[in-house]
Design a protein around this motif. Structure first.
Motif, short mmCIF file in Angstrom:
data_model
loop_
_atom_site.label_atom_id
_atom_site.label_comp_id
_atom_site.label_asym_id
_atom_site.label_seq_id
_atom_site.Cartn_x
_atom_site.Cartn_y
_atom_site.Cartn_z
N GLU A 185 0.84 -1.19 0.00
CA GLU A 185 0.00 0.00 0.00
C GLU A 185 0.88 1.24 0.00
N VAL A 186 0.50 2.23 -0.80
CA VAL A 186 1.24 3.48 -0.85
C VAL A 186 0.42 4.54 -0.15
N ARG A 187 1.01 5.17 0.86
CA ARG A 187 0.32 6.24 1.57
C ARG A 187 0.94 7.56 1.17
N GLN A 188 0.09 8.47 0.77
CA GLN A 188 0.56 9.80 0.43
C GLN A 188 -0.56 10.79 0.66
N ASN A 189 -0.18 11.99 1.01
CA ASN A 189 -1.16 13.06 1.18
C ASN A 189 -1.39 13.70 -0.18
N ARG A 190 -2.65 14.00 -0.46
CA ARG A 190 -2.98 14.63 -1.73
C ARG A 190 -3.63 15.96 -1.43
N GLU A 191 -3.37 16.92 -2.28
CA GLU A 191 -4.04 18.21 -2.16
C GLU A 191 -4.75 18.51 -3.45
N SER A 192 -5.90 19.12 -3.31
CA SER A 192 -6.72 19.35 -4.49
C SER A 192 -6.25 20.60 -5.23
N ALA A 193 -6.62 20.67 -6.49
CA ALA A 193 -6.30 21.84 -7.30
C ALA A 193 -7.13 23.03 -6.81
N GLU A 194 -6.63 24.20 -7.00
CA GLU A 194 -7.35 25.41 -6.58
C GLU A 194 -8.58 25.61 -7.44
N ILE A 195 -9.64 26.11 -6.83
CA ILE A 195 -10.85 26.45 -7.57
C ILE A 195 -10.58 27.74 -8.32
N PRO A 196 -10.89 27.80 -9.60
CA PRO A 196 -10.64 29.03 -10.36
C PRO A 196 -11.40 30.21 -9.77
N ARG A 197 -10.72 31.34 -9.70
CA ARG A 197 -11.35 32.56 -9.18
C ARG A 197 -12.02 33.29 -10.34
N ILE A 198 -13.13 33.93 -10.02
CA ILE A 198 -13.83 34.70 -11.06
C ILE A 198 -13.74 36.18 -10.70
N SER A 199 -13.71 37.00 -11.72
CA SER A 199 -13.67 38.45 -11.50
C SER A 199 -15.06 38.94 -11.14
N ARG A 226 -3.10 16.45 -6.69
CA ARG A 226 -1.68 16.17 -6.90
C ARG A 226 -1.07 15.76 -5.56
N PRO A 227 0.04 15.05 -5.60
CA PRO A 227 0.69 14.67 -4.34
C PRO A 227 1.14 15.92 -3.59
#
Length: 116
Positions: free
Chosen positions: A59-73, A90-91
């Protein structure tokens, strides 16, 4: 007094019920044997799964973080869930596991005592 008197009819009813229960049990065993007969044969030892050449898979354990939500003007159309499909993760560079605050259950309505 007449109802309390021993009757051969009650003995006959109990005997018929007992024979009926035995017939149901026998029919159950018969049906089970028919179903087992129709099943495919058990795999032979040479047909069993083999270990991969590189050894057991770990088993591979790694923390993942999500991509940023695009900001709107300001003034632009708000994002809908359909605009945010296939958000990738992404890792994480950090090896620290995220922790909940002390005394918190970690989720809303999780049943914990909460922060006191």
């Amino acid at each position: 007094m007449q109802l309390a008197a021993p009757s051969g009819l009650m003995s006959l009813v109990l005997f018929v019920v007992a024979v009926g229960v035995l017939a149901l049990l026998g029919g159950g065993f018969w049906m089970t044997s028919r179903v087992r007969y129709r099943e495919s044969a058990r795999p032979r030892p040479e047909e069993q799964p083999k270990m991969p050449p590189g050894g057991p898979v770990r088993e591979v354990r790694q923390n993942r973080e999500s991509a940023e939500i695009p900001r709107i003007s300001k003034g632009e159309r708000p994002l809908t869930p359909y605009d945010l499909t296939n958000m990738d993760s992404r890792p994480s560079a950090s090896k620290d596991r995220p922790r909940w605050s002390k005394g918190s259950s970690g989720s809303f309505g999780g049943g914990g005592l909460g922060a006191h």
